[in-house]
Design a protein around this motif. Structure first.
Motif, mmCIF file in Angstrom:
data_model
loop_
_atom_site.group_PDB
_atom_site.id
_atom_site.type_symbol
_atom_site.label_atom_id
_atom_site.label_comp_id
_atom_site.label_asym_id
_atom_site.label_seq_id
_atom_site.Cartn_x
_atom_site.Cartn_y
_atom_site.Cartn_z
ATOM 1 N N ALA A 33 0.862 -1.183 0.000
ATOM 2 C CA ALA A 33 0.000 0.000 0.000
ATOM 3 C C ALA A 33 0.897 1.231 0.000
ATOM 4 C CB ALA A 33 -0.920 0.021 1.215
ATOM 5 N N LYS A 34 0.502 2.231 -0.761
ATOM 6 C CA LYS A 34 1.299 3.460 -0.851
ATOM 7 C C LYS A 34 0.355 4.651 -0.892
ATOM 8 C CE LYS A 34 4.422 3.550 -4.172
ATOM 9 N NZ LYS A 34 4.875 3.700 -5.578
ATOM 10 N N LEU A 35 0.680 5.691 -0.154
ATOM 11 C CA LEU A 35 -0.173 6.882 -0.106
ATOM 12 C C LEU A 35 0.662 8.109 -0.425
ATOM 13 C CD1 LEU A 35 -3.033 8.005 0.724
ATOM 14 C CD2 LEU A 35 -2.036 8.384 2.993
ATOM 15 N N LYS A 36 0.205 8.844 -1.423
ATOM 16 C CA LYS A 36 0.877 10.118 -1.754
ATOM 17 C C LYS A 36 0.489 11.143 -0.700
ATOM 18 C CE LYS A 36 -0.119 13.397 -5.309
ATOM 19 N NZ LYS A 36 -0.371 13.617 -6.734
ATOM 20 N N ILE A 37 1.475 11.762 -0.068
ATOM 21 C CA ILE A 37 1.138 12.707 1.001
ATOM 22 C C ILE A 37 1.433 14.161 0.641
ATOM 23 C CG2 ILE A 37 1.217 11.075 2.938
ATOM 24 C CD1 ILE A 37 4.064 12.063 3.523
ATOM 25 N N ALA A 38 2.288 14.410 -0.338
ATOM 26 C CA ALA A 38 2.584 15.812 -0.689
ATOM 27 C C ALA A 38 3.251 15.901 -2.042
ATOM 28 C CB ALA A 38 3.498 16.442 0.365
ATOM 29 N N SER A 51 5.672 10.154 -0.862
ATOM 30 C CA SER A 51 4.695 9.111 -0.526
ATOM 31 C C SER A 51 5.246 8.250 0.597
ATOM 32 C CB SER A 51 4.394 8.228 -1.741
ATOM 33 O OG SER A 51 3.735 8.958 -2.746
ATOM 34 N N ILE A 52 4.304 7.670 1.369
ATOM 35 C CA ILE A 52 4.695 6.677 2.359
ATOM 36 C C ILE A 52 4.092 5.342 1.937
ATOM 37 C CG2 ILE A 52 5.081 8.190 4.358
ATOM 38 C CD1 ILE A 52 2.183 7.601 5.196
ATOM 39 N N GLY A 53 4.760 4.258 2.272
ATOM 40 C CA GLY A 53 4.240 2.966 1.843
ATOM 41 C C GLY A 53 4.620 1.844 2.778
ATOM 42 N N ALA A 54 3.940 0.722 2.617
ATOM 43 C CA ALA A 54 4.241 -0.487 3.380
ATOM 44 C C ALA A 54 4.152 -1.676 2.441
ATOM 45 C CB ALA A 54 3.263 -0.652 4.536
ATOM 46 N N GLN A 55 4.997 -2.659 2.685
ATOM 47 C CA GLN A 55 4.952 -3.916 1.930
ATOM 48 C C GLN A 55 4.975 -5.056 2.937
ATOM 49 O OE1 GLN A 55 8.519 -3.376 -0.374
ATOM 50 N NE2 GLN A 55 7.440 -2.495 -2.121
ATOM 51 N N HIS A 56 3.852 -5.771 3.013
ATOM 52 C CA HIS A 56 3.805 -6.931 3.909
ATOM 53 C C HIS A 56 4.171 -8.165 3.091
ATOM 54 C CE1 HIS A 56 2.810 -9.446 7.248
ATOM 55 N NE2 HIS A 56 1.972 -10.144 6.505
ATOM 56 N N LYS A 57 5.215 -8.856 3.544
ATOM 57 C CA LYS A 57 5.737 -9.985 2.769
ATOM 58 C C LYS A 57 5.593 -11.273 3.562
ATOM 59 C CE LYS A 57 9.189 -6.912 0.799
ATOM 60 N NZ LYS A 57 10.614 -6.673 0.531
ATOM 61 N N VAL A 58 5.104 -12.304 2.885
ATOM 62 C CA VAL A 58 4.970 -13.614 3.517
ATOM 63 C C VAL A 58 5.778 -14.611 2.703
ATOM 64 C CG1 VAL A 58 3.381 -15.437 4.226
ATOM 65 C CG2 VAL A 58 2.668 -13.031 4.365
ATOM 66 N N THR A 69 7.127 -6.868 7.600
ATOM 67 C CA THR A 69 6.542 -5.716 6.918
ATOM 68 C C THR A 69 7.592 -4.624 6.769
ATOM 69 O OG1 THR A 69 4.421 -6.252 7.929
ATOM 70 C CG2 THR A 69 4.617 -4.076 6.922
ATOM 71 N N ASP A 70 7.795 -4.189 5.527
ATOM 72 C CA ASP A 70 8.691 -3.059 5.261
ATOM 73 C C ASP A 70 7.874 -1.778 5.280
ATOM 74 O OD1 ASP A 70 10.532 -5.027 4.757
ATOM 75 O OD2 ASP A 70 10.924 -4.456 2.673
ATOM 76 N N PHE A 71 8.459 -0.700 5.775
ATOM 77 C CA PHE A 71 7.828 0.627 5.714
ATOM 78 C C PHE A 71 8.803 1.552 4.996
ATOM 79 C CE2 PHE A 71 6.251 -1.521 9.481
ATOM 80 C CZ PHE A 71 4.870 -1.372 9.353
ATOM 81 N N TYR A 72 8.279 2.394 4.118
ATOM 82 C CA TYR A 72 9.196 3.275 3.398
ATOM 83 C C TYR A 72 8.611 4.660 3.165
ATOM 84 C CZ TYR A 72 6.471 2.094 -0.810
ATOM 85 O OH TYR A 72 5.466 1.924 -1.716
ATOM 86 N N LEU A 73 9.506 5.600 2.940
ATOM 87 C CA LEU A 73 9.153 6.954 2.540
ATOM 88 C C LEU A 73 9.922 7.222 1.251
ATOM 89 C CD1 LEU A 73 8.492 10.055 4.453
ATOM 90 C CD2 LEU A 73 10.511 10.214 3.017
ATOM 91 N N ALA A 74 9.189 7.611 0.199
ATOM 92 C CA ALA A 74 9.835 7.826 -1.102
ATOM 93 C C ALA A 74 9.619 9.259 -1.555
ATOM 94 C CB ALA A 74 9.272 6.854 -2.140
ATOM 95 N N MET A 75 10.658 9.833 -2.143
ATOM 96 C CA MET A 75 10.594 11.193 -2.690
ATOM 97 C C MET A 75 11.043 11.137 -4.142
ATOM 98 S SD MET A 75 12.170 13.348 0.472
ATOM 99 C CE MET A 75 13.435 12.132 0.772
ATOM 100 N N THR A 76 10.179 11.597 -5.046
ATOM 101 C CA THR A 76 10.485 11.534 -6.478
ATOM 102 C C THR A 76 10.276 12.899 -7.098
ATOM 103 O OG1 THR A 76 9.610 9.280 -6.479
ATOM 104 C CG2 THR A 76 10.004 10.282 -8.625
ATOM 105 N N LYS A 77 11.202 13.279 -7.954
ATOM 106 C CA LYS A 77 11.097 14.571 -8.623
ATOM 107 C C LYS A 77 11.520 14.432 -10.078
ATOM 108 C CE LYS A 77 10.850 19.132 -8.705
ATOM 109 N NZ LYS A 77 9.612 19.835 -8.343
ATOM 110 N N VAL A 78 10.710 14.984 -10.971
ATOM 111 C CA VAL A 78 11.084 15.054 -12.380
ATOM 112 C C VAL A 78 11.473 16.502 -12.671
ATOM 113 C CG1 VAL A 78 10.308 14.804 -14.764
ATOM 114 C CG2 VAL A 78 9.536 13.171 -13.030
ATOM 115 N N PHE A 79 12.664 16.694 -13.211
ATOM 116 C CA PHE A 79 13.102 18.024 -13.633
ATOM 117 C C PHE A 79 12.947 18.077 -15.149
ATOM 118 C CE2 PHE A 79 15.267 17.077 -9.680
ATOM 119 C CZ PHE A 79 15.161 18.259 -8.958
ATOM 120 N N LEU A 80 11.877 18.756 -15.620
ATOM 121 C CA LEU A 80 11.635 18.833 -17.067
ATOM 122 C C LEU A 80 12.757 19.657 -17.689
ATOM 123 C CD1 LEU A 80 7.748 19.356 -17.066
ATOM 124 C CD2 LEU A 80 8.991 17.287 -17.704
#
Lengths: 145, 328
Positions: free
Chosen positions: B134-139, B154-161, B186-197
């Motif tokens: 699950a991933k949620l865009k926060i800003a 975005s913040i996200g989680a990956q539950h792995k079995v 369960t992994d928890f992550y914070l991702a930051m992505t930027k495109v410079f046109l």
């Protein structure tokens, strides 16, 4: 051995930086100049409007538009944001699109028509990217009004 | 391995069907390539790193999604992953993927012999992980916030079995033999992505940074954490550790991007050394619905075999191929 490796690494890093940092010509030509000034910009925007009125996704927004007036306003605006000697005298972007309920998908459809027109007019990709970069922040003021 | 071979014609048929049904029938509201591709664990991203971008070609008032298949061919291992993701309003992403590590008999036979197990007992071994994400865009907005440094966050989680932690018939599974403690995590992550046109000499530049909290060994394929006595010194007992991940890509034209990724790993287990994962990739977006990725992946060390000194190392470098279908 160590020195050779260090020199190679420094050269590699310098090459990477040289590739990634945009070239700055001594006499900084504005994007306006690079796009061929007003004649070049006019050709691109007139063709874009031609694509828009044939674009089933967004043509209905322009059904009652005064096309020559719209083209004039677009040229002034692009001339202005690209550093040309123009002033945009029309309404603010938010005011001009009030009540039109333009969605993000509509906005992107227009960007695609602009790309189509720039390809038709053989505008180099770097100039296309810079122009879209200048227009992208209009998404907020233009959509969902 | 056998299980995978049976599955792949179905996967290919399903992919072709989705591809055909997507042709021209729908038009994504997003701009070409702004949906990215799917990383190994099923989240939208690069090849091995989740990004802040939400899966699919939908905009804020649409629903979209993706289906993907990835194959990594390593000398004595194969990694396969297949999954689907739904993007809701370019805000929330829900994903499922099944990752499978196939181990060649060249690795397992010496282990079987050394442990005195019946010959052939580990032939065709596979280890799988089910990953629910699950991933949620926060800003922010990676593409439209130009003229500022603000990335999309975005913040996200990956539950792995891990479904092969303990094998059937009472034989201990490979992750447990190697000293892993848990079958899920369960992994928890914070991702930051930027495109410079136009940000790389006029070409579009994408930068991504991800911080991950994880207990997983080799992405969870070798289980999670470490059992008492099986922990590497300095691993902090195999609990959560903070890992850093990065991606950089340059679009040579609107359809083609080249880039590199780097992802650090916890290195919890004393039995087998775990190194950072890296890749160099070429991604091709022929249209809004399709994406293909060709990469060279260097996944560090995997267990190589058994010797008097313990488990030997196996350099896990190889070809990475991935395909993705997006909608709407």
């Amino acid at each position: 051995m160590h020195t050779v490796r260090r020199i190679t690494m420094v050269l590699g890093a310098a090459l990477l930086i040289a590739v990634l940092i945009p070239c700055r010509p001594a006499a900084a030509a504005t994007l306006y100049d690079q796009l061929g000034q007003k004649p070049g910009i006019t050709k691109v925007l007139v063709d874009m409007v031609g694509f828009i009125v044939d674009d089933g996704r967004i043509a209905h927004y322009f059904a009652h538009a005064d096309v020559p007036h719209l083209e004039g306003e677009l040229v002034d605006q692009v001339c202005y944001v690209t550093g040309g000697p123009c002033t945009y005298t029309g309404k603010s972007m938010a005011a001009a699109h009030q009540g039109m309920h333009i969605t993000e998908a509509d906005f992107n459809a227009l960007v695609e028509d602009l790309e189509k027109s720039m390809n038709k007019n053989e505008v180099p990709i770097p100039l296309q990217n810079r122009l879209i970069g200048l227009l992208a922040p209009l998404l907020g003021p233009v959509t969902y009004k | 391995m056998l299980r995978f071979r049976k599955l792949s014609p179905i996967a290919i048929a399903a992919t072709v069907f989705v591809m055909l049904s997507c042709q021209a029938a729908f038009a994504g509201g997003r701009l070409l390539a702004t949906g990215g591709v799917t990383e190994l664990e099923g989240s939208e991203g690069g090849g091995i790193v989740p990004w802040a971008i939400i899966a699919g070609m939908e905009t804020r008032d649409q629903v979209g999604g993706t289906a993907f298949y990835t194959h990594i061919s390593l000398p004595n291992y194969d990694v396969d992953s297949a999954g689907v993701a739904v993007g809701i309003g370019e805000r929330l992403e829900l994903s499922y993927a099944r990752e499978t590590l196939s181990i060649s008999n060249a690795i397992t036979t010496p282990i079987v012999t050394a442990l005195g197990l019946p010959l052939g007992v580990l032939d065709g071994s596979t280890i799988s992980d089910d990953v629910i994400g699950a991933k949620l865009k926060i800003a922010g907005d990676a593409v439209y916030d130009q003229g500022s440094l603000m990335p999309q966050i975005s913040i996200g989680a990956q539950h792995k079995v891990n479904t092969d932690f303990k094998q059937v018939l009472g034989v201990t599974g490979i992750p447990e033999v190697l000293g892993a403690k848990n079958a899920s995590g369960t992994d928890f992550y914070l991702a930051m992505t930027k495109v410079f046109l136009g940000g790389a000499g006029g070409l579009n530049l994408l930068l991504n940074g991800t911080i991950r909290e994880t207990e997983a060994n080799q992405d969870g394929l070798l289980g999670f954490g470490c059992a008492p006595g099986a922990c590497r010194a300095g691993s902090g007992g195999g609990g959560y550790s903070t890992q850093g991940e990065g991606s950089a890509a340059v679009f040579l034209n609107p359809n083609t991007a080249i880039g590199a990724e780097y992802r650090t790993m916890p290195n919890n287990l004393v039995s087998t050394q775990e190194d950072a994962w890296k890749d160099l990739f070429l991604a091709y977006f022929p249209n809004k619905q399709l994406a293909f990725t060709l990469a060279y992946a260097a996944l560090g060390n995997f267990p190589g075999g058994i010797s008097a000194a313990g488990i030997t190392k196996e350099q896990a470098n190889g070809l990475f191929l991935s395909g993705q279908v997006s909608f709407p």
